[in-house]
Design a protein around this motif. Structure first.
Motif, short mmCIF file in Angstrom:
data_model
loop_
_atom_site.label_atom_id
_atom_site.label_comp_id
_atom_site.label_asym_id
_atom_site.label_seq_id
_atom_site.Cartn_x
_atom_site.Cartn_y
_atom_site.Cartn_z
N ARG A 36 0.84 -1.21 0.00
CA ARG A 36 0.00 0.00 0.00
C ARG A 36 0.87 1.25 0.00
O ARG A 36 0.56 2.23 -0.69
N ARG A 37 1.94 1.22 0.78
CA ARG A 37 2.84 2.38 0.82
C ARG A 37 3.51 2.61 -0.54
O ARG A 37 3.65 3.75 -0.98
N VAL A 38 3.90 1.54 -1.19
CA VAL A 38 4.51 1.67 -2.53
C VAL A 38 3.49 2.25 -3.51
O VAL A 38 3.82 3.14 -4.31
N ILE A 39 2.26 1.77 -3.45
CA ILE A 39 1.22 2.29 -4.34
C ILE A 39 0.99 3.77 -4.07
O ILE A 39 0.85 4.57 -5.00
N ASP A 40 0.95 4.16 -2.78
CA ASP A 40 0.79 5.58 -2.44
C ASP A 40 1.94 6.41 -3.00
O ASP A 40 1.72 7.49 -3.54
N LEU A 41 3.16 5.90 -2.86
CA LEU A 41 4.32 6.63 -3.41
C LEU A 41 4.22 6.75 -4.93
O LEU A 41 4.55 7.80 -5.50
N CYS A 42 3.77 5.70 -5.59
CA CYS A 42 3.61 5.75 -7.04
C CYS A 42 2.55 6.79 -7.42
O CYS A 42 2.74 7.55 -8.38
N ASP A 43 1.44 6.81 -6.69
CA ASP A 43 0.40 7.80 -6.96
C ASP A 43 0.93 9.22 -6.82
O ASP A 43 0.66 10.09 -7.65
N VAL A 44 1.69 9.46 -5.76
CA VAL A 44 2.26 10.79 -5.54
C VAL A 44 3.24 11.14 -6.65
O VAL A 44 3.23 12.25 -7.18
N THR A 45 4.07 10.19 -7.04
CA THR A 45 5.04 10.42 -8.11
C THR A 45 4.34 10.75 -9.42
O THR A 45 4.73 11.68 -10.13
N ILE A 46 3.30 10.00 -9.74
CA ILE A 46 2.54 10.25 -10.97
C ILE A 46 1.91 11.64 -10.93
O ILE A 46 1.97 12.40 -11.90
N GLU A 47 1.33 11.98 -9.78
CA GLU A 47 0.71 13.30 -9.66
C GLU A 47 1.74 14.42 -9.82
O GLU A 47 1.50 15.42 -10.51
N LEU A 48 2.90 14.25 -9.21
CA LEU A 48 3.95 15.26 -9.36
C LEU A 48 4.41 15.39 -10.81
O LEU A 48 4.63 16.50 -11.31
N CYS A 49 4.55 14.27 -11.49
CA CYS A 49 4.96 14.30 -12.91
C CYS A 49 3.89 14.99 -13.75
O CYS A 49 4.22 15.77 -14.66
N GLU A 50 2.63 14.71 -13.47
CA GLU A 50 1.55 15.35 -14.22
C GLU A 50 1.54 16.85 -13.97
O GLU A 50 1.33 17.64 -14.89
N ARG A 51 1.74 17.26 -12.73
CA ARG A 51 1.77 18.69 -12.41
C ARG A 51 2.93 19.37 -13.13
O ARG A 51 2.77 20.48 -13.66
N ARG A 52 4.07 18.74 -13.13
CA ARG A 52 5.26 19.31 -13.76
C ARG A 52 5.02 19.49 -15.26
O ARG A 52 5.44 20.47 -15.85
N SER A 53 4.35 18.54 -15.88
CA SER A 53 4.12 18.64 -17.32
C SER A 53 3.07 19.72 -17.65
O SER A 53 3.05 20.24 -18.75
N ARG A 54 2.21 20.06 -16.69
CA ARG A 54 1.19 21.09 -16.92
C ARG A 54 1.76 22.49 -16.75
O ARG A 54 1.25 23.45 -17.30
N ILE A 55 2.79 22.62 -15.92
CA ILE A 55 3.36 23.94 -15.66
C ILE A 55 4.20 24.36 -16.87
O ILE A 55 5.07 23.62 -17.31
N PRO A 56 3.88 25.53 -17.43
CA PRO A 56 4.62 25.98 -18.63
C PRO A 56 6.06 26.36 -18.30
O PRO A 56 6.42 26.72 -17.25
#
Length: 56
Positions: A36-56
């Motif tokens: 569960r902790r690994v899945i949570d870390l993956c979710d956070v990582t994916i979210e951070l990557c998505e945010r980074r790609s949205r920021i111009p």
């Protein structure tokens, strides 16, 4: 007498088997928590990557 010794031996084996099953269940629960902790870390990582790609 022999039957009593066999019965006692089987009871001891059953007790050991129950203890092993308890240990396996404990380890399985720990592994599930770790997953569960690994899945949570993956979710956070994916979210951070998505945010980074949205920021111009």
């Amino acid at each position: 007498m022999r039957e009593r010794i066999r019965l006692s031996f089987r009871i001891r084996l059953n007790i050991l088997e129950i203890k092993l099953l308890d240990a396996q269940l404990f380890l399985l629960r720990r592994a599930m928590d770790a997953n569960r902790r690994v899945i949570d870390l993956c979710d956070v990582t994916i979210e951070l990557c998505e945010r980074r790609s949205r920021i111009p």
